[in-house]
Design a protein around this motif. Structure first.
Motif, PDB file in Angstrom:
ATOM      1  N   UNK A 173       5.251  22.438  -8.866  1.00 59.42           N
ATOM      2  CA  UNK A 173       4.969  23.273 -10.037  1.00 59.42           C
ATOM      3  C   UNK A 173       6.233  23.916 -10.601  1.00 59.42           C
ATOM      4  N   UNK A 174       6.176  24.200 -11.914  1.00 62.07           N
ATOM      5  CA  UNK A 174       7.282  24.833 -12.631  1.00 62.07           C
ATOM      6  C   UNK A 174       6.971  26.280 -12.989  1.00 62.07           C
ATOM      7  N   UNK A 175       5.698  26.631 -12.933  1.00 56.22           N
ATOM      8  CA  UNK A 175       5.256  27.973 -13.290  1.00 56.22           C
ATOM      9  C   UNK A 175       4.649  28.645 -12.067  1.00 56.22           C
ATOM     10  N   UNK A 176       4.495  29.971 -12.157  1.00 56.43           N
ATOM     11  CA  UNK A 176       3.833  30.693 -11.069  1.00 56.43           C
ATOM     12  C   UNK A 176       3.254  31.984 -11.608  1.00 56.43           C
ATOM     13  N   UNK A 177       2.476  32.630 -10.793  1.00 58.27           N
ATOM     14  CA  UNK A 177       1.928  33.933 -11.161  1.00 58.27           C
ATOM     15  C   UNK A 177       3.061  34.951 -11.267  1.00 58.27           C
ATOM     16  N   UNK A 178       3.046  35.720 -12.341  1.00 57.83           N
ATOM     17  CA  UNK A 178       3.970  36.844 -12.509  1.00 57.83           C
ATOM     18  C   UNK A 178       3.198  38.130 -12.242  1.00 57.83           C
ATOM     19  N   UNK A 179       2.447  38.591 -13.221  1.00 54.02           N
ATOM     20  CA  UNK A 179       1.555  39.731 -13.011  1.00 54.02           C
ATOM     21  C   UNK A 179       0.200  39.228 -12.554  1.00 54.02           C
ATOM     22  N   UNK A 180      -0.292  39.788 -11.465  1.00 52.24           N
ATOM     23  CA  UNK A 180      -1.545  39.340 -10.867  1.00 52.24           C
ATOM     24  C   UNK A 180      -2.742  39.869 -11.658  1.00 52.24           C
ATOM     25  N   UNK A 181      -3.745  38.987 -11.865  1.00 50.43           N
ATOM     26  CA  UNK A 181      -4.984  39.408 -12.506  1.00 50.43           C
ATOM     27  C   UNK A 181      -5.658  40.515 -11.724  1.00 50.43           C
ATOM     28  N   UNK A 182      -6.343  41.413 -12.435  1.00 49.81           N
ATOM     29  CA  UNK A 182      -6.873  42.637 -11.835  1.00 49.81           C
ATOM     30  C   UNK A 182      -7.855  42.388 -10.696  1.00 49.81           C
ATOM     31  N   UNK A 183      -8.626  41.314 -10.758  1.00 46.52           N
ATOM     32  CA  UNK A 183      -9.635  41.048  -9.731  1.00 46.52           C
ATOM     33  C   UNK A 183      -9.096  40.236  -8.559  1.00 46.52           C
ATOM     34  N   UNK A 184      -7.830  39.856  -8.637  1.00 46.65           N
ATOM     35  CA  UNK A 184      -7.299  38.943  -7.634  1.00 46.65           C
ATOM     36  C   UNK A 184      -6.533  39.650  -6.527  1.00 46.65           C
ATOM     37  N   UNK A 185      -6.486  38.970  -5.398  1.00 49.08           N
ATOM     38  CA  UNK A 185      -5.764  39.443  -4.216  1.00 49.08           C
ATOM     39  C   UNK A 185      -4.877  38.310  -3.710  1.00 49.08           C
TER      40      UNK A 185
END
Length: 272
Positions: A199-211
């Motif tokens: 992958x070339x992208x990744x999570x930056x700011x995590x979604x509010x419901x996610x852990x």
């Protein structure tokens, strides 16, 4: 009239679950141009992993966005798989740079997977998201993404190795650390694992419901779960579908998803 249609969908799904050991699972698709036609399609490796790894019956969902009745669809299936893809989530959906340098894009897929993900979580339908699917889940739940992360200081190159061999490109080579006592660590039976990375992208700011369930050595988020979800809801940044027949950790992810799907099918059958 709509309620009647939903009741009919539930009845059909219950009959299928009662007669089959392969509950129906909705699988996302990409829009592809081939042989002069426009297709909704998904790579066979996801479908084979669904059948052989999870023991479910995959049903392709065309990327037709709001023309689809997602409530009706999710009244007819017992699970959802959001696949990986060569395309990226369009940055306009999270306030990013929508230039072609961060593409290619598939807006029709975006318009279909976002409601699929949100409706599955709302209805407590088991959900497994992979690579682009994890990124879609994050954006759908209010997070954003970092693009071209190999260009960022201190970040490893998570792209596939350059090779003519698909096995080499999808080789298991990256170490991850799992959250102790998290959903994923319980599935894999370990706090350390080795996965593939494409992958070339990744999570930056995590979604509010996610852990966060796992990170790479450079801190890149590699797996997430939905906090207080009423059903199985897991996203992984790597590709367990590729090695589901030969890698124990890959197999365990699909087995856990399949088990959750069958529990959902049984609960729905018993509720009728």
């Amino acid at each position: 009239m709509k309620h009647k249609k939903h009741d009919e969908a539930s009845s059909i799904a219950v009959i299928h679950s009662a007669r089959s050991n392969q509950p129906l699972v909705a699988v996302s698709t990409d829009v592809c141009d081939l042989h002069g036609y426009r297709w909704s399609a998904t790579p066979m490796q996801y479908l084979e992993a669904a059948v052989e790894g999870a023991g479910v019956f995959p049903v392709l969902v065309p990327s037709l966005g709001n023309r689809l009745d997602f409530d009706y669809l999710l009244g007819s299936v017992d699970g959802v798989i959001i696949t990986g893809s060569a395309s990226n989530v369009h940055p306009l959906l999270y306030g990013g740079d929508g230039s072609e340098a961060n593409g290619p894009y598939d807006r029709a897929r975006d318009s279909t997977t976002f409601p699929l993900i949100k409706t599955a979580i709302e209805k407590g339908i088991p959900l497994l998201t992979i690579c682009r699917g994890l990124q879609e889940m994050n954006v759908a739940l209010g997070g954003n993404l970092a693009t071209e992360i190999h260009e960022l200081p201190g970040i490893l190159d998570h792209r596939a190795p350059v090779s003519d061999s698909r096995d080499q490109r999808f080789a298991i080579r990256q170490n991850i650390t799992l959250k102790p006592d998290g959903l994923l660590s319980k599935i894999l039976g370990t706090d350390l694992a080795k996965v593939n990375s494409v992958h070339r992208q990744s999570i930056d700011q995590l979604g509010a419901q996610l852990e966060v369930e796992a990170v790479a050595e450079d801190g890149t988020v590699e797996a997430v779960s939905v906090r207080r979800a009423s059903a199985f809801a897991l996203g992984v940044q790597w590709h367990p579908e590729y090695w589901v027949k030969s890698d124990e950790h890959s197999a365990r992810i699909f087995q856990a998803f399949g088990d959750a799907v069958r529990v959902h099918a049984d609960e729905r059958m018993n509720a009728v």
